[in-house]
Structure formats: C-alpha cells, structure tokens
Design a protein around this motif. Sequence first.
Motif, short mmCIF file in Angstrom:
data_model
loop_
_atom_site.label_atom_id
_atom_site.label_comp_id
_atom_site.label_asym_id
_atom_site.label_seq_id
_atom_site.Cartn_x
_atom_site.Cartn_y
_atom_site.Cartn_z
N VAL A 288 -45.23 43.78 -103.79
CA VAL A 288 -44.62 43.36 -105.05
C VAL A 288 -43.60 42.24 -104.83
N ARG A 289 -42.63 42.46 -103.95
CA ARG A 289 -41.62 41.42 -103.72
C ARG A 289 -42.20 40.20 -103.04
N ALA A 290 -43.30 40.41 -102.31
CA ALA A 290 -44.00 39.27 -101.68
C ALA A 290 -44.88 38.52 -102.67
N ARG A 291 -44.93 39.00 -103.93
CA ARG A 291 -45.69 38.38 -105.01
C ARG A 291 -47.20 38.33 -104.73
N ILE A 292 -47.67 39.31 -103.99
CA ILE A 292 -49.11 39.43 -103.75
C ILE A 292 -49.73 40.33 -104.80
N ALA A 293 -49.00 41.34 -105.23
CA ALA A 293 -49.46 42.25 -106.29
C ALA A 293 -48.35 42.42 -107.31
#
Length: 423
Positions: A288-293
């Motif tokens: 989430v924080r990595a903006r992958i999901a």
Amino acid sequence: MEQRSVTLPNNLRVLLHRMPSMATVSVCFYVLSGARDESPNQAGAAHMLEHMLFRGSEAFSEEDIRRAMRETGSDMNAFTAWEGTCIYARMLPEYFGSLFPVLADMVRHPKLNAADYEVERSVVQEELARQLDEPRSVMLHELHRLSFDDRIGGILIGSKEQIRDLELQELRAFHRSHYVPDNTLVIITGAYEEKQIDEALTSLEDWRPGADGLLSEAVRQKRSMGGSIAGPEKRTSKLMAPLFRKGAGIWGWRLPPLQGADHYAAHLLCTLLGDDNTLGSRFETVLVRARIAEQANAVYTSFSGGGMLKIYGTFPAEQEEKVQGIVMDELRRLHEGKGNPGELRRAKNKIKTQLAVDASTTDSRMISMAQAWLPGREMVPLQEVLERIDALTDRQLTKLAGRLLAEPPFRVIAGPPEHAKLS
C-alpha cells in the motif's frame, strides 16, 4: 468477570458471562448448522430459515415480535455462516424476562407458512442480486467454486436457481433436523441476575433433543473439506466484467484442521501480514505505502475438517503477477524467520486489543465467546485466550508459512474487460 458453562439434560449447551458493570444483556441462540449442512434439495435453506424466523412463531406473531422490540428499544438480528446460524438480541436487564421467551419461541417453533415464504424468497433474491453487484463478493464466490466441490463450493445463501427451486417442505425439514437443543449453543452476557438465568434455562428443559443423540457432533464428523485438492491447472480463474473497474485478486490456501495454538497462529499470521486494519502490517509497507496496491489484507476462516487462508488485494489492472510475487516473498521471509523482532509483539497486541474491545459491549462479547468455543468445542475464558496468543512463537508462524508455500494457491484475478488478462 464471571464466566461459566452449563449443559442441560437435553444436551443444550449454555455459556454465561455475567458483566455487572454493563448496562445491557445480550443473548443468542447459535445453531451449529449452516449452509454447509444442507442436502442438495435444501441449498439456501439455512439462510432462508434465518429470514423466516422473524415472520412469527407459534406463540408470537410477526407484529408481536416487532412490538416487543419497538416498545423496549431492544435490538434483534441474525446471521448465517457456513457452519452456523445465529439469532441474537440485546436489551436492558429488566426486559430479559419478557424477551427471552420471544427469542426462544422464534428458534424453536417458527410458523414457516407459505405466504410469508414467498415474500422472503423475493427478499433473499434481492440480497443475492446485491452480492453479485459487489466485486469482492463475486470473487469470493468464485474462489469457493475453485476450491471446494461440495456445498461450500457454492454461494452461501444459494444461487438464483437454488433459491427459486427451494421448497417450503425442505425448509421445514431442515429446521426439524437441525434446530434441536443438542445442536444449539446459547450464550448470555451482561448485567443479568442469576434468578433470570435459572428461569430462562428451566423454560428450555422441555426442548426435545435430536433423534440421533448429540446431533452437533454427528454433523461435525460428517463434514469434510470438499474433496481432493485441484491440480495447478485448475487453480486459477479470471473474471472480466464492467463490474470490476480496477484490477483485483484473491489468493486462497486450504489448510488442514488447526486447533489450539495453530488456530491462533493462523489469525496472528493474518494480522502480521495485514488484516482489515492494515496499519503497521507488512502489506501496508510493501504494497500500500509502496503504491503497488490500493489495499491488501489477509483473513483466516476456520471450518470443521480444515480451514482457508485468503489474501485479497486491489491494484492497477495487469499487476496481479507483481502483487502475487510480493505476497509470496513475504511468506518466504516469514518462513525463513526474517523480520523485525518487534512486529510479532505488535501483532499480538493488536489482536489482544481487539479482544478487549469486543469485551466492552455485551453483544460483541457474546459473539466472541461463540468464536472462541467453536474450534475446540470448549469454553475458553477471555484471559485464557489472551494467554494463548501471548504464548505464540515465531516457530509456529514459520511452520504455517511453510504450509502455504508448499503448494500454489487457488487464485481469482479480476478486472475490466479491456484490461484483465492472465499471463
């Protein structure tokens, strides 16, 4: 906190938790049969029966039930699960004596007449339509279809055709067979008086047991986990429809029966990876924080004969392989014992805090007592549950992660028609 269990001569089991500081009393009748226990001709009966209970009983009409709730300001509701059906109410202590007989008669002697049945059939069809408009629900139905080849591989409330074809006589037969004291758990929590409990339990002593003795154990022993595990080529399904406006995936692993420490370890593993509140979890960091999901969480569902651990995520279309790769990497890290020493402690604290929150209201405490009782068919006091969670070790999580890595997951990948594809 005063907790005890009672078994009546008719094998009705009762769990009691007196909470004098509370302002309410909650009570539930938890029938230990659900959608999984339906015969082929009864598909949808467990959930339909839950609806029909509110249509009146031999002693109380539908209007009587509504009036009792309205005039006392009490709450009454119900839910159906794969292996249980629960009808429950919350009330002020002074109304327990008048409302308990209403609830008991609804469970024991529902009217189940034809006119009400046709109305509720339409209501349930509308409920199904809402489910089939909800992306995550549709994906979960598909995951069950892939993973199980018995009733649990279908839709819990029944398909459109099953609801349409379900006959009232089958509904009556399901009630006759399963709504019996030796297949029911009664739980009462809150600021009740012992005299109220004595009167309530005395009123249930004439409830006749099932013909097969301790029915709940017979039901439990007949349950399996839906046949053999499918081969890798049958483990993946893709759904492409306008309903799915973005990419999404569910990965599921069937597990053997988990009891005792292993049962709690499965819930701890999900919390560590990311439950519905992903704050501080591994998935929050790596997805989430990595903006992958956009979201990713894990949940463990326990069944008799086994269980299933599911991971769900939403993400940009065509990113399912990347997301799955990261999920599997996190499982490998757990299996190899790699991680922050403090994350296990934080995950335990998160679970214990939620259990404490559940104990802060009588209705949530009532449901959590049922959940604690079901795996081992034993009453587990709250303090003992907390101690079991505290006793969990990294080694137990390592072992469980290894089980998940031992075989490929069942997976359902979804997306809009112009984007969703499988590599």
